[in-house]
Design a protein around this motif. Structure first.
Motif, PDB file in Angstrom:
ATOM      1  N   MET A 272       0.846  -1.195   0.000  1.00 52.56           N
ATOM      2  CA  MET A 272       0.000   0.000   0.000  1.00 52.56           C
ATOM      3  C   MET A 272       0.881   1.244   0.000  1.00 52.56           C
ATOM      4  O   MET A 272       1.869   1.302   0.734  1.00 52.56           O
ATOM      5  N   ALA A 273       0.557   2.205  -0.831  1.00 52.48           N
ATOM      6  CA  ALA A 273       1.356   3.431  -0.931  1.00 52.48           C
ATOM      7  C   ALA A 273       1.232   4.251   0.347  1.00 52.48           C
ATOM      8  O   ALA A 273       0.235   4.172   1.072  1.00 52.48           O
ATOM      9  N   PHE A 274       2.251   5.049   0.623  1.00 49.63           N
ATOM     10  CA  PHE A 274       2.225   5.920   1.794  1.00 49.63           C
ATOM     11  C   PHE A 274       2.868   7.251   1.429  1.00 49.63           C
ATOM     12  O   PHE A 274       3.611   7.366   0.456  1.00 49.63           O
ATOM     13  N   ASP A 275       2.573   8.273   2.222  1.00 48.58           N
ATOM     14  CA  ASP A 275       3.106   9.613   1.993  1.00 48.58           C
ATOM     15  C   ASP A 275       4.214   9.928   2.976  1.00 48.58           C
ATOM     16  O   ASP A 275       4.203   9.461   4.116  1.00 48.58           O
ATOM     17  N   ALA A 276       5.170  10.729   2.525  1.00 51.13           N
ATOM     18  CA  ALA A 276       6.227  11.255   3.385  1.00 51.13           C
ATOM     19  C   ALA A 276       6.655  12.597   2.799  1.00 51.13           C
ATOM     20  O   ALA A 276       6.295  12.934   1.661  1.00 51.13           O
ATOM     21  N   THR A 277       7.403  13.363   3.559  1.00 54.34           N
ATOM     22  CA  THR A 277       7.850  14.662   3.061  1.00 54.34           C
ATOM     23  C   THR A 277       8.926  14.480   1.992  1.00 54.34           C
ATOM     24  O   THR A 277       9.643  13.466   1.968  1.00 54.34           O
ATOM     25  N   LYS A 278       9.055  15.466   1.128  1.00 49.33           N
ATOM     26  CA  LYS A 278      10.090  15.398   0.085  1.00 49.33           C
ATOM     27  C   LYS A 278      11.484  15.443   0.706  1.00 49.33           C
ATOM     28  O   LYS A 278      12.432  14.895   0.129  1.00 49.33           O
TER      29      LYS A 278
ATOM     30  N   THR B 112       6.657  15.587  -8.584  1.00 50.59           N
ATOM     31  CA  THR B 112       5.733  15.914  -7.495  1.00 50.59           C
ATOM     32  C   THR B 112       5.895  17.361  -7.063  1.00 50.59           C
ATOM     33  O   THR B 112       7.004  17.824  -6.795  1.00 50.59           O
ATOM     34  N   SER B 113       4.804  18.099  -7.001  1.00 49.71           N
ATOM     35  CA  SER B 113       4.809  19.454  -6.457  1.00 49.71           C
ATOM     36  C   SER B 113       4.363  19.399  -5.007  1.00 49.71           C
ATOM     37  O   SER B 113       3.783  18.410  -4.552  1.00 49.71           O
ATOM     38  N   GLY B 114       4.618  20.474  -4.271  1.00 49.64           N
ATOM     39  CA  GLY B 114       4.264  20.471  -2.851  1.00 49.64           C
ATOM     40  C   GLY B 114       5.353  19.837  -2.014  1.00 49.64           C
ATOM     41  O   GLY B 114       6.398  19.408  -2.509  1.00 49.64           O
ATOM     42  N   ASN B 115       5.104  19.747  -0.713  1.00 51.65           N
ATOM     43  CA  ASN B 115       6.119  19.257   0.226  1.00 51.65           C
ATOM     44  C   ASN B 115       6.004  17.769   0.529  1.00 51.65           C
ATOM     45  O   ASN B 115       6.919  17.186   1.096  1.00 51.65           O
ATOM     46  N   ASN B 116       4.891  17.143   0.152  1.00 46.72           N
ATOM     47  CA  ASN B 116       4.710  15.720   0.430  1.00 46.72           C
ATOM     48  C   ASN B 116       4.728  14.919  -0.866  1.00 46.72           C
ATOM     49  O   ASN B 116       4.396  15.442  -1.945  1.00 46.72           O
ATOM     50  N   MET B 117       5.091  13.652  -0.763  1.00 47.70           N
ATOM     51  CA  MET B 117       5.179  12.794  -1.943  1.00 47.70           C
ATOM     52  C   MET B 117       4.711  11.387  -1.593  1.00 47.70           C
ATOM     53  O   MET B 117       5.013  10.865  -0.515  1.00 47.70           O
ATOM     54  N   THR B 118       3.975  10.779  -2.507  1.00 46.65           N
ATOM     55  CA  THR B 118       3.510   9.411  -2.325  1.00 46.65           C
ATOM     56  C   THR B 118       4.572   8.440  -2.822  1.00 46.65           C
ATOM     57  O   THR B 118       5.241   8.692  -3.821  1.00 46.65           O
ATOM     58  N   SER B 119       4.721   7.333  -2.118  1.00 45.78           N
ATOM     59  CA  SER B 119       5.733   6.351  -2.492  1.00 45.78           C
ATOM     60  C   SER B 119       5.458   5.799  -3.892  1.00 45.78           C
ATOM     61  O   SER B 119       4.331   5.427  -4.210  1.00 45.78           O
ATOM     62  N   PRO B 120       6.479   5.767  -4.755  1.00 45.55           N
ATOM     63  CA  PRO B 120       6.302   5.203  -6.099  1.00 45.55           C
ATOM     64  C   PRO B 120       6.024   3.703  -6.028  1.00 45.55           C
ATOM     65  O   PRO B 120       6.375   3.028  -5.051  1.00 45.55           O
ATOM     66  N   ASP B 121       5.414   3.173  -7.077  1.00 40.63           N
ATOM     67  CA  ASP B 121       5.121   1.738  -7.129  1.00 40.63           C
ATOM     68  C   ASP B 121       6.406   0.935  -6.992  1.00 40.63           C
ATOM     69  O   ASP B 121       7.403   1.211  -7.661  1.00 40.63           O
ATOM     70  N   GLY B 122       6.383  -0.057  -6.144  1.00 42.99           N
ATOM     71  CA  GLY B 122       7.525  -0.943  -5.971  1.00 42.99           C
ATOM     72  C   GLY B 122       8.468  -0.546  -4.856  1.00 42.99           C
ATOM     73  O   GLY B 122       9.250  -1.384  -4.381  1.00 42.99           O
ATOM     74  N   VAL B 123       8.408   0.695  -4.422  1.00 39.76           N
ATOM     75  CA  VAL B 123       9.356   1.169  -3.410  1.00 39.76           C
ATOM     76  C   VAL B 123       9.021   0.612  -2.033  1.00 39.76           C
ATOM     77  O   VAL B 123       9.914   0.187  -1.289  1.00 39.76           O
TER      78      VAL B 123
END
Length: 361
Positions: free
Chosen positions: A1-7, A93-104
């Motif tokens: 499952m994808a998750f978010d973290a800061t850039k 990705t714009s903004g300060n947060n980024m979703t984990s790419p597929d496979g990561v």
């Protein structure tokens, strides 16, 4: 499952994986290019994980991950694949947060990494053994142009300078009018209003006694020099440290002889010493003794995703890089408590805040 973290977190993980994939790093030049004559082989990277200290030992084709609860080998090309996925996502990705790419996420589970950022008490992001895995470790912090660049110095109110309001004694209604002028961040507007009404802001001191002493370790008059640079940033709109240094040389707030400025490069040297100190661990609210900290240098990620290494071992290059690629920044007036006339011991003072960061380009 994808998750978010800061850039910022993703940028640090990218730099870590890129090191493991490439097994070397080029020394950087002052103008943020690789030094083709200085490629440093990396034998081991040490990083603090959720379960303690881990060693990532770089072999010809694989990385051995060894720690208290883990001992496994991962192909180096896997780290390269994931590093490229993260780099591509950071660029898109714009903004300060980024979703984990597929496979990561699956790869992170495989190597049991739960924290994208290392958790350390000594402010290093990782430690590197060059040439041989038994070599002394070099502690590095990570700064990245593909993510948000966090300040080298962000000391809050401890990094304030005090300027005494002289020239004319303002009545209380005038003080209130000045402090009510403009929005919270219109520091320049209030400074200009003081000047229009006949006031003069004269450098007085470093507000915090620990920071005052820390700066005195570099030079007894470093506070005045940096205070005037901060004032010039607001009044002249100059932010680049190298340009502010030129302006201070012309102003010569310390009233030193021209020979010391031109032949000996007094201001250039003192500013570089200050930048080296903050890049390797000096903080406004913590006593600085001049003894080397755990931070030996930095890994700098360029806008193209290339890693460059700057360290104390190449001191002059590191100092020149900082001198050419740093700027003064404007912090929050509410958080850092500056930009207003405040009464203290029968006199009024106007505080300005020192904040230093690396330039995005």
């Amino acid at each position: 499952m994808a998750f978010d973290a800061t850039k910022k977190e993703w940028s640090e993980l990218y730099a870590f994986f890129r090191l493991l994939a490439e097994g070397n790093v080029y020394a950087g030049t002052p103008d943020v290019k690789r030094d083709e004559n200085c490629c440093l082989p990396i034998a081991k990277v040490q990083r603090e994980e959720h379960d303690g200290t881990r060693n990532y030992i770089i072999g010809k084709n694989e990385v051995r991950i060894w720690g208290e609860n883990i001992d496994k080998r991962i192909p180096r090309e896997d780290f390269e694949t994931v590093a490229n996925l993260i780099l591509q996502a950071l660029r898109e990705t714009s903004g300060n947060n980024m979703t984990s790419p597929d496979g990561v996420e699956g790869f992170l589970d495989e190597i049991v990494i739960y924290n994208l950022e290392a958790k350390t008490d000594d402010r290093t992001d990782l430690k590197v053994a060059f040439y041989n895995e038994n070599a002394p470790l070099t502690g590095l912090s990570i700064h990245s142009r593909i993510g948000p660049l966090y300040p080298l110095l962000d000391g809050g109110r401890a990094a304030n300078f005090k300027f005494e309001q002289t020239g004319i004694k303002f009545p209380t209604p005038t003080i209130n009018k000045i402090n009510a002028f403009g929005e919270d961040d219109d520091v320049l507007g209030r400074m200009q209003m003081i000047e229009r009404l006949g006031g003069v802001l004269k450098y007085n001191d470093v507000a915090d006694k620990i920071f005052r002493s820390n700066l005195s370790m570099i030079d007894l008059h470093a506070g005045r020099m940096l205070g005037e640079m901060t004032r010039l940033m607001w009044l002249e709109g100059i932010t680049k440290v190298s340009e502010l240094t030129e302006a201070v040389k012309r102003l010569n707030p310390l009233k030193i002889k021209d020979e010391l400025i031109t032949k000996h490069g007094y201001y250039d040297y003192k500013v570089r010493e200050f930048l080296l100190a903050i890049a390797t661990g000096m903080r406004p609210a913590k006593v600085y003794t001049g003894i080397d900290s755990a931070i030996d240098g930095c890994l700098f990620v360029t806008g193209d995703g290339e890693l460059l290494c700057y360290q104390r071992a190449f001191r002059q290059v590191f100092a020149d890089f900082l001198f050419q690629n740093t700027r003064l920044e404007k912090g929050s007036t509410q958080k850092d408590k500056y930009g207003y006339l405040e009464r203290e011991n029968g006199a009024y003072y106007f505080k300005l805040n020192l904040k230093v960061g690396l330039m995005k380009r």
